[in-house]
Scaffold this motif. Structure first.
Motif, short mmCIF file in Angstrom:
data_model
loop_
_atom_site.label_atom_id
_atom_site.label_comp_id
_atom_site.label_asym_id
_atom_site.label_seq_id
_atom_site.Cartn_x
_atom_site.Cartn_y
_atom_site.Cartn_z
N ALA A 71 0.83 -1.21 0.00
CA ALA A 71 0.00 0.00 0.00
C ALA A 71 0.86 1.26 0.00
O ALA A 71 1.85 1.33 0.74
CB ALA A 71 -0.91 0.02 1.23
N ALA A 72 0.49 2.23 -0.82
CA ALA A 72 1.18 3.53 -0.89
C ALA A 72 2.69 3.33 -1.06
O ALA A 72 3.49 3.98 -0.40
CB ALA A 72 0.87 4.37 0.34
N LEU A 73 3.05 2.43 -1.94
CA LEU A 73 4.45 2.01 -2.05
C LEU A 73 5.44 3.12 -2.38
O LEU A 73 6.49 3.19 -1.73
CB LEU A 73 4.58 0.85 -3.05
N PRO A 74 5.19 3.99 -3.34
CA PRO A 74 6.18 5.05 -3.59
C PRO A 74 6.38 5.95 -2.38
O PRO A 74 7.50 6.34 -2.04
CB PRO A 74 5.60 5.83 -4.77
N PHE A 118 9.03 1.63 -5.92
CA PHE A 118 8.74 2.12 -7.26
C PHE A 118 8.59 1.02 -8.31
O PHE A 118 8.57 1.31 -9.50
CB PHE A 118 9.80 3.14 -7.68
N THR A 119 8.44 -0.23 -7.88
CA THR A 119 8.20 -1.32 -8.84
C THR A 119 6.73 -1.48 -9.17
O THR A 119 6.38 -2.20 -10.10
CB THR A 119 8.69 -2.66 -8.29
N GLY A 120 5.88 -0.89 -8.39
CA GLY A 120 4.45 -1.09 -8.55
C GLY A 120 3.94 -2.20 -7.66
O GLY A 120 2.75 -2.41 -7.53
N GLY A 121 4.83 -2.92 -7.01
CA GLY A 121 4.46 -3.90 -6.01
C GLY A 121 4.00 -5.25 -6.53
O GLY A 121 3.91 -6.20 -5.78
N GLY A 122 3.68 -5.34 -7.79
CA GLY A 122 3.26 -6.61 -8.35
C GLY A 122 1.77 -6.87 -8.17
O GLY A 122 1.03 -6.09 -7.58
N ALA A 123 1.34 -8.00 -8.70
CA ALA A 123 -0.08 -8.35 -8.72
C ALA A 123 -0.67 -8.54 -7.33
O ALA A 123 -1.87 -8.38 -7.14
CB ALA A 123 -0.29 -9.62 -9.55
N PHE A 124 0.16 -8.89 -6.35
CA PHE A 124 -0.33 -9.16 -5.00
C PHE A 124 -0.22 -7.96 -4.08
O PHE A 124 -0.24 -8.10 -2.86
CB PHE A 124 0.39 -10.37 -4.40
N ALA A 125 -0.08 -6.77 -4.64
CA ALA A 125 0.00 -5.54 -3.84
C ALA A 125 -1.37 -4.88 -3.78
O ALA A 125 -2.12 -4.89 -4.76
CB ALA A 125 1.01 -4.58 -4.45
N LEU A 126 -1.69 -4.31 -2.64
CA LEU A 126 -2.95 -3.60 -2.49
C LEU A 126 -3.05 -2.47 -3.51
O LEU A 126 -4.12 -2.25 -4.09
CB LEU A 126 -3.09 -3.07 -1.06
N ASP A 127 -1.95 -1.76 -3.74
CA ASP A 127 -1.95 -0.69 -4.74
C ASP A 127 -2.41 -1.21 -6.10
O ASP A 127 -3.20 -0.56 -6.79
CB ASP A 127 -0.55 -0.08 -4.89
#
Length: 141
Positions: A71-74, A118-127
């Motif tokens: 969540a809110a990764l960047p 800044f990778t977007g977190g992947g498919a299993f990220a809440l973002d």
């Protein structure tokens, strides 16, 4: 094959990094206590140690959780990297890159925070789940 592994690898990296930050933040609350952390910060020359101690501890706990759930990764990655840069400047820098108290681990945490953030977190990220586009609905005539 790499495309299939990417979401799992990003999840594992986020969880590992998040756990490290979560535990370090928790230590500042539970093991050292905020008063002990503030004392340490004061001795290290960190400005406003009474405010910085709970802020850093909270950031590390919340940022670690944010990385783990994606969540809110960047935002989380940037704040955690800045936290680690502060640790280098005030605590680890004088000890050099390697050796006892050196900054190699802290630098790696800063770089990993930015990379994961800044990778977007992947498919299993809440973002990712929150930003997936839904198929357009046909207009009803």
């Amino acid at each position: 094959m790499l495309d299939q592994a990417r979401p799992v690898v990003l999840l594992l990296a986020r969880i590992a990094l998040g756990v490290i930050f979560l535990v370090h933040g928790y230590q500042k609350f539970a093991t050292m206590g905020i008063a002990g952390t503030a004392e340490f910060f004061a001795a290290a020359g960190i400005p406003l140690p009474g405010l910085a101690a709970p802020a850093v501890a909270g950031l590390e706990v919340a940022g670690g959780l944010a990385l783990m759930i994606g969540a809110a990764l960047p935002f989380a990655g940037t704040l955690l990297a800045l936290d680690m840069i502060g640790a280098i400047v005030f605590v680890h820098g004088p000890h050099g890159l390697t050796g006892d108290g050196g900054y190699e681990f802290v630098l790696a945490l800063a770089a990993a925070s930015l990379a994961v953030g800044f990778t977007g977190g992947g498919a299993f990220a809440l973002d990712s789940a929150l930003t997936r586009r839904r198929p357009a609905q046909p207009a009803i005539s």
